[in-house]
Design a protein around this motif. Structure first.
Motif, PDB file in Angstrom:
ATOM      1  N   VAL A  15       0.829  -1.198   0.000  1.00 33.69           N
ATOM      2  CA  VAL A  15       0.000   0.000   0.000  1.00 33.69           C
ATOM      3  C   VAL A  15       0.870   1.257   0.000  1.00 33.69           C
ATOM      4  CG1 VAL A  15      -1.899  -1.148   1.199  1.00 33.69           C
ATOM      5  CG2 VAL A  15      -0.173   0.058   2.521  1.00 33.69           C
ATOM      6  N   ALA A  16       0.245   2.365  -0.365  1.00 35.32           N
ATOM      7  CA  ALA A  16       0.930   3.651  -0.329  1.00 35.32           C
ATOM      8  C   ALA A  16       1.073   4.110   1.123  1.00 35.32           C
ATOM      9  CB  ALA A  16       0.140   4.683  -1.117  1.00 35.32           C
ATOM     10  N   ILE A  17       2.150   4.816   1.385  1.00 32.00           N
ATOM     11  CA  ILE A  17       2.333   5.431   2.698  1.00 32.00           C
ATOM     12  C   ILE A  17       1.752   6.846   2.596  1.00 32.00           C
ATOM     13  CG2 ILE A  17       3.994   6.238   4.396  1.00 32.00           C
ATOM     14  CD1 ILE A  17       4.047   3.280   4.333  1.00 32.00           C
ATOM     15  N   ASP A  18       0.587   7.040   3.210  1.00 32.98           N
ATOM     16  CA  ASP A  18      -0.096   8.325   3.163  1.00 32.98           C
ATOM     17  C   ASP A  18      -0.938   8.474   4.420  1.00 32.98           C
ATOM     18  OD1 ASP A  18      -2.189   6.556   2.713  1.00 32.98           O
ATOM     19  OD2 ASP A  18      -2.437   7.096   0.623  1.00 32.98           O
ATOM     20  N   LYS A  19      -1.841   9.420   4.436  1.00 35.76           N
ATOM     21  CA  LYS A  19      -2.682   9.649   5.628  1.00 35.76           C
ATOM     22  C   LYS A  19      -3.572   8.441   5.925  1.00 35.76           C
ATOM     23  CE  LYS A  19      -1.002  13.582   6.584  1.00 35.76           C
ATOM     24  NZ  LYS A  19      -0.098  13.709   7.708  1.00 35.76           N
ATOM     25  N   ASN A  20      -3.967   7.673   4.906  1.00 35.57           N
ATOM     26  CA  ASN A  20      -4.736   6.446   5.156  1.00 35.57           C
ATOM     27  C   ASN A  20      -3.891   5.418   5.901  1.00 35.57           C
ATOM     28  OD1 ASN A  20      -7.176   7.266   4.026  1.00 35.57           O
ATOM     29  ND2 ASN A  20      -6.535   6.670   1.980  1.00 35.57           N
ATOM     30  N   TRP A  21      -2.603   5.376   5.606  1.00 30.74           N
ATOM     31  CA  TRP A  21      -1.675   4.512   6.337  1.00 30.74           C
ATOM     32  C   TRP A  21      -1.721   4.882   7.821  1.00 30.74           C
ATOM     33  CZ3 TRP A  21       1.549   0.365   5.863  1.00 30.74           C
ATOM     34  CH2 TRP A  21       2.563   0.229   6.797  1.00 30.74           C
ATOM     35  N   ASP A  22      -1.632   6.185   8.117  1.00 27.25           N
ATOM     36  CA  ASP A  22      -1.670   6.651   9.502  1.00 27.25           C
ATOM     37  C   ASP A  22      -2.972   6.247  10.191  1.00 27.25           C
ATOM     38  OD1 ASP A  22       0.833   7.787   9.190  1.00 27.25           O
ATOM     39  OD2 ASP A  22       0.058   9.815   8.882  1.00 27.25           O
ATOM     40  N   LYS A  23      -4.092   6.339   9.480  1.00 23.70           N
ATOM     41  CA  LYS A  23      -5.379   5.926  10.055  1.00 23.70           C
ATOM     42  C   LYS A  23      -5.391   4.434  10.345  1.00 23.70           C
ATOM     43  CE  LYS A  23      -8.001   9.542   7.762  1.00 23.70           C
ATOM     44  NZ  LYS A  23      -8.976   9.850   6.710  1.00 23.70           N
ATOM     45  N   ASN A  24      -4.808   3.632   9.462  1.00 23.23           N
ATOM     46  CA  ASN A  24      -4.781   2.179   9.660  1.00 23.23           C
ATOM     47  C   ASN A  24      -3.958   1.775  10.871  1.00 23.23           C
ATOM     48  OD1 ASN A  24      -6.412   1.206   7.565  1.00 23.23           O
ATOM     49  ND2 ASN A  24      -4.771   1.412   6.088  1.00 23.23           N
ATOM     50  N   ILE A  25      -2.830   2.436  11.096  1.00 18.27           N
ATOM     51  CA  ILE A  25      -1.979   2.026  12.217  1.00 18.27           C
ATOM     52  C   ILE A  25      -2.419   2.631  13.546  1.00 18.27           C
ATOM     53  CG2 ILE A  25       0.028   1.652  10.720  1.00 18.27           C
ATOM     54  CD1 ILE A  25       1.219   4.244  11.910  1.00 18.27           C
ATOM     55  N   ALA A  26      -3.343   3.598  13.512  1.00 19.07           N
ATOM     56  CA  ALA A  26      -3.747   4.303  14.733  1.00 19.07           C
ATOM     57  C   ALA A  26      -4.313   3.373  15.813  1.00 19.07           C
ATOM     58  CB  ALA A  26      -4.756   5.391  14.395  1.00 19.07           C
ATOM     59  N   ASP A  27      -4.899   2.264  15.422  1.00 20.36           N
ATOM     60  CA  ASP A  27      -5.492   1.338  16.395  1.00 20.36           C
ATOM     61  C   ASP A  27      -4.503   0.316  16.951  1.00 20.36           C
ATOM     62  OD1 ASP A  27      -7.966   2.562  16.101  1.00 20.36           O
ATOM     63  OD2 ASP A  27      -8.603   1.190  14.513  1.00 20.36           O
ATOM     64  N   TYR A  28      -3.244   0.419  16.569  1.00 25.98           N
ATOM     65  CA  TYR A  28      -2.239  -0.557  16.971  1.00 25.98           C
ATOM     66  C   TYR A  28      -1.085   0.145  17.681  1.00 25.98           C
ATOM     67  CZ  TYR A  28      -4.806  -3.488  13.726  1.00 25.98           C
ATOM     68  OH  TYR A  28      -5.797  -4.176  13.099  1.00 25.98           O
ATOM     69  N   HIS A  29      -0.238  -0.640  18.324  1.00 24.02           N
ATOM     70  CA  HIS A  29       0.962  -0.083  18.940  1.00 24.02           C
ATOM     71  C   HIS A  29       1.966   0.225  17.835  1.00 24.02           C
ATOM     72  CE1 HIS A  29      -0.400  -0.972  22.947  1.00 24.02           C
ATOM     73  NE2 HIS A  29      -0.683  -2.209  22.577  1.00 24.02           N
ATOM     74  N   PHE A  30       2.459   1.456  17.819  1.00 31.12           N
ATOM     75  CA  PHE A  30       3.421   1.853  16.797  1.00 31.12           C
ATOM     76  C   PHE A  30       4.307   2.950  17.376  1.00 31.12           C
ATOM     77  CE2 PHE A  30      -0.123   4.721  16.378  1.00 31.12           C
ATOM     78  CZ  PHE A  30       0.452   5.944  16.116  1.00 31.12           C
ATOM     79  N   ASP A  31       5.357   3.281  16.674  1.00 28.18           N
ATOM     80  CA  ASP A  31       6.190   4.403  17.084  1.00 28.18           C
ATOM     81  C   ASP A  31       6.310   5.396  15.927  1.00 28.18           C
ATOM     82  OD1 ASP A  31       8.169   3.397  15.362  1.00 28.18           O
ATOM     83  OD2 ASP A  31       9.182   2.349  16.981  1.00 28.18           O
ATOM     84  N   ILE A  32       7.049   6.446  16.145  1.00 26.82           N
ATOM     85  CA  ILE A  32       7.143   7.538  15.168  1.00 26.82           C
ATOM     86  C   ILE A  32       7.653   7.056  13.809  1.00 26.82           C
ATOM     87  CG2 ILE A  32       9.470   8.227  15.852  1.00 26.82           C
ATOM     88  CD1 ILE A  32       8.536  11.156  15.425  1.00 26.82           C
ATOM     89  N   TYR A  33       8.443   6.008  13.792  1.00 27.73           N
ATOM     90  CA  TYR A  33       9.029   5.514  12.544  1.00 27.73           C
ATOM     91  C   TYR A  33       7.995   4.867  11.617  1.00 27.73           C
ATOM     92  CZ  TYR A  33      13.083   6.316  15.424  1.00 27.73           C
ATOM     93  OH  TYR A  33      13.998   6.894  16.246  1.00 27.73           O
ATOM     94  N   HIS A  34       6.796   4.629  12.110  1.00 26.52           N
ATOM     95  CA  HIS A  34       5.718   4.080  11.294  1.00 26.52           C
ATOM     96  C   HIS A  34       4.860   5.169  10.643  1.00 26.52           C
ATOM     97  CE1 HIS A  34       6.518   0.336  13.518  1.00 26.52           C
ATOM     98  NE2 HIS A  34       5.974  -0.253  12.473  1.00 26.52           N
ATOM     99  N   LEU A  35       4.968   6.409  11.084  1.00 26.95           N
ATOM    100  CA  LEU A  35       4.105   7.484  10.589  1.00 26.95           C
ATOM    101  C   LEU A  35       4.515   7.957   9.199  1.00 26.95           C
ATOM    102  CD1 LEU A  35       3.707   9.541  13.871  1.00 26.95           C
ATOM    103  CD2 LEU A  35       2.027   8.016  12.807  1.00 26.95           C
TER     104      LEU A  35
END
Length: 62
Positions: free
Chosen positions: A9-29
């Motif tokens: 998938v593309a890394i964009d604002k939809n990516w940020d929405k998808n990872i928001a419900d999971y544990h992540f760090d700044i390097y995933h944004l």
């Protein structure tokens, strides 16, 4: 037999929405990855692996 499904998938604002419900760090944004792609002269790409009801998010720079 259980299978693992992989999506590219593309890394964009939809990516940020998808990872928001999971544990992540700044390097995933998306912002961090976009900045890193400029420095590394590459293209940001996201990999999402699905297994049963679990997901793994892997941002990479190609």
């Amino acid at each position: 037999m259980d299978t693992v499904n992989i999506d590219f998938v593309a890394i964009d604002k939809n990516w940020d929405k998808n990872i928001a419900d999971y544990h992540f760090d700044i390097y995933h944004l998306s912002g961090w990855i976009a900045a890193s792609a400029i420095v590394d002269k590459g293209k940001p790409q996201g990999i999402i692996a699905h297994y049963k009801n679990k997901k793994v998010f892997l941002p990479i720079i190609i």
